[in-house]
Design a protein around this motif. Structure first.
Motif, PDB file in Angstrom:
ATOM      1  N   ARG A   1      46.385  11.943 -14.239  1.00 53.23           N
ATOM      2  CA  ARG A   1      46.478  11.824 -15.840  1.00 53.23           C
ATOM      3  C   ARG A   1      46.122  10.667 -16.180  1.00 53.23           C
ATOM      4  O   ARG A   1      45.802  10.506 -17.568  1.00 53.23           O
ATOM      5  N   ILE A   2      45.616   9.566 -15.715  1.00 49.02           N
ATOM      6  CA  ILE A   2      44.973   8.339 -16.438  1.00 49.02           C
ATOM      7  C   ILE A   2      43.610   8.601 -16.500  1.00 49.02           C
ATOM      8  O   ILE A   2      43.033   7.680 -17.259  1.00 49.02           O
ATOM      9  N   VAL A   3      43.255   9.721 -16.160  1.00 51.26           N
ATOM     10  CA  VAL A   3      41.652   9.642 -16.372  1.00 51.26           C
ATOM     11  C   VAL A   3      41.528  10.522 -17.633  1.00 51.26           C
ATOM     12  O   VAL A   3      42.018  11.487 -17.920  1.00 51.26           O
ATOM     13  N   HIS A   4      40.654   9.607 -18.625  1.00 52.01           N
ATOM     14  CA  HIS A   4      40.341  10.443 -19.980  1.00 52.01           C
ATOM     15  C   HIS A   4      38.859  10.608 -20.071  1.00 52.01           C
ATOM     16  O   HIS A   4      37.993   9.474 -19.904  1.00 52.01           O
ATOM     17  N   ILE A   5      38.478  11.504 -20.511  1.00 50.99           N
ATOM     18  CA  ILE A   5      36.954  11.868 -21.002  1.00 50.99           C
ATOM     19  C   ILE A   5      36.936  11.725 -22.321  1.00 50.99           C
ATOM     20  O   ILE A   5      37.580  12.089 -23.156  1.00 50.99           O
ATOM     21  N   ASP A   6      35.801  10.760 -22.706  1.00 53.03           N
ATOM     22  CA  ASP A   6      35.378  10.573 -24.217  1.00 53.03           C
ATOM     23  C   ASP A   6      34.730  11.585 -24.476  1.00 53.03           C
ATOM     24  O   ASP A   6      33.432  11.628 -24.558  1.00 53.03           O
ATOM     25  N   PHE A   7      35.085  12.802 -25.131  1.00 50.23           N
ATOM     26  CA  PHE A   7      34.471  13.851 -25.500  1.00 50.23           C
ATOM     27  C   PHE A   7      35.135  14.399 -26.889  1.00 50.23           C
ATOM     28  O   PHE A   7      35.964  15.335 -26.836  1.00 50.23           O
ATOM     29  N   PRO A   8      35.273  13.801 -28.057  1.00 55.86           N
ATOM     30  CA  PRO A   8      36.095  13.940 -28.973  1.00 55.86           C
ATOM     31  C   PRO A   8      35.946  15.579 -29.477  1.00 55.86           C
ATOM     32  O   PRO A   8      36.981  16.073 -30.012  1.00 55.86           O
ATOM     33  N   ASP A   9      34.845  16.066 -29.457  1.00 58.89           N
ATOM     34  CA  ASP A   9      34.844  17.481 -30.326  1.00 58.89           C
ATOM     35  C   ASP A   9      34.672  18.515 -29.025  1.00 58.89           C
ATOM     36  O   ASP A   9      34.081  19.573 -29.192  1.00 58.89           O
ATOM     37  N   LEU A  10      35.318  18.343 -27.755  1.00 55.41           N
ATOM     38  CA  LEU A  10      35.295  19.251 -26.616  1.00 55.41           C
ATOM     39  C   LEU A  10      35.944  20.405 -27.190  1.00 55.41           C
ATOM     40  O   LEU A  10      35.434  21.420 -26.851  1.00 55.41           O
ATOM     41  N   LYS A  11      36.987  20.623 -27.922  1.00 59.59           N
ATOM     42  CA  LYS A  11      37.665  21.921 -28.224  1.00 59.59           C
ATOM     43  C   LYS A  11      36.666  22.526 -29.309  1.00 59.59           C
ATOM     44  O   LYS A  11      36.639  23.818 -29.051  1.00 59.59           O
ATOM     45  N   PHE A  12      36.031  21.999 -30.000  1.00 54.52           N
ATOM     46  CA  PHE A  12      34.934  22.593 -31.079  1.00 54.52           C
ATOM     47  C   PHE A  12      33.863  22.962 -30.234  1.00 54.52           C
ATOM     48  O   PHE A  12      33.628  24.257 -30.302  1.00 54.52           O
ATOM     49  N   GLN A  13      33.225  22.138 -29.353  1.00 50.75           N
ATOM     50  CA  GLN A  13      32.208  22.583 -28.414  1.00 50.75           C
ATOM     51  C   GLN A  13      32.337  24.066 -27.593  1.00 50.75           C
ATOM     52  O   GLN A  13      31.482  24.787 -27.219  1.00 50.75           O
TER      53      GLN A  13
END
Length: 153
Positions: A130-142
């Motif tokens: 859970r500590i891994v974070h992906i910087d992809f702010p519009d992932l849900k939109f895409q």
């Protein structure tokens, strides 16, 4: 050459063949599959069918696919464990290397990277990744956009 196997040994041999082909060809595009491994795997499924299932000379392609599916089902838990462990190790390795890539002293860089890998692996295991974070702010939109595009084809 002659190899003698009982039914259980043959099943384990099928497992080995499946796993080997899974590693070798699993990530390849269909046009780039190494056929020798595909062919050998199918030969083993056909042998298993002949010896252990029905004793017929040959099995139809869909029957061999059914055997392959059963072998996958038998191995799915092990595959998941292996892939998870591989992900943890590779993630830790990549993150540690990036963290210390600018270290000028090669020996110190290697030492820091090694220690960091161990620490990251421990943290990933304890936190379940859970500590891994992906910087992809519009992932849900895409994602929604891609799904809509696929529906409209």
């Amino acid at each position: 050459m002659k190899i003698e196997l009982n039914q259980e040994d043959l099943k384990k041999y099928l497992h080995f063949a499946f796993l080997g082909n899974y590693v070798i060809n699993g990530c390849r595009e269909p046009s780039k599959v190494i056929q020798e491994y595909e062919v050998l795997e199918k030969k083993l499924y056909a042998l298993y069918y002949k010896v252990c299932c029905f004793g017929f000379e040959s099995a139809m392609e869909n029957t061999l696919a059914d055997i392959r599916d059963r072998v996958y089902d038998e191995l799915a838990e092990y595959i998941d464990q292996f892939e998870n462990e591989t992900w943890l190790e590779k993630t830790a390795e990549i993150v540690a290397e990036r963290e210390f890539e600018t270290e000028k002293d090669e020996e110190m860089r290697m030492r820091k990277t090694f220690v960091a890998e161990i620490l990251i692996q421990k943290r990933l295991r304890s936190d379940g990744g859970r500590i891994v974070h992906i910087d992809f702010p519009d992932l849900k939109f895409q994602t929604a956009k891609q799904i809509a595009h696929e529906r409209n084809r």
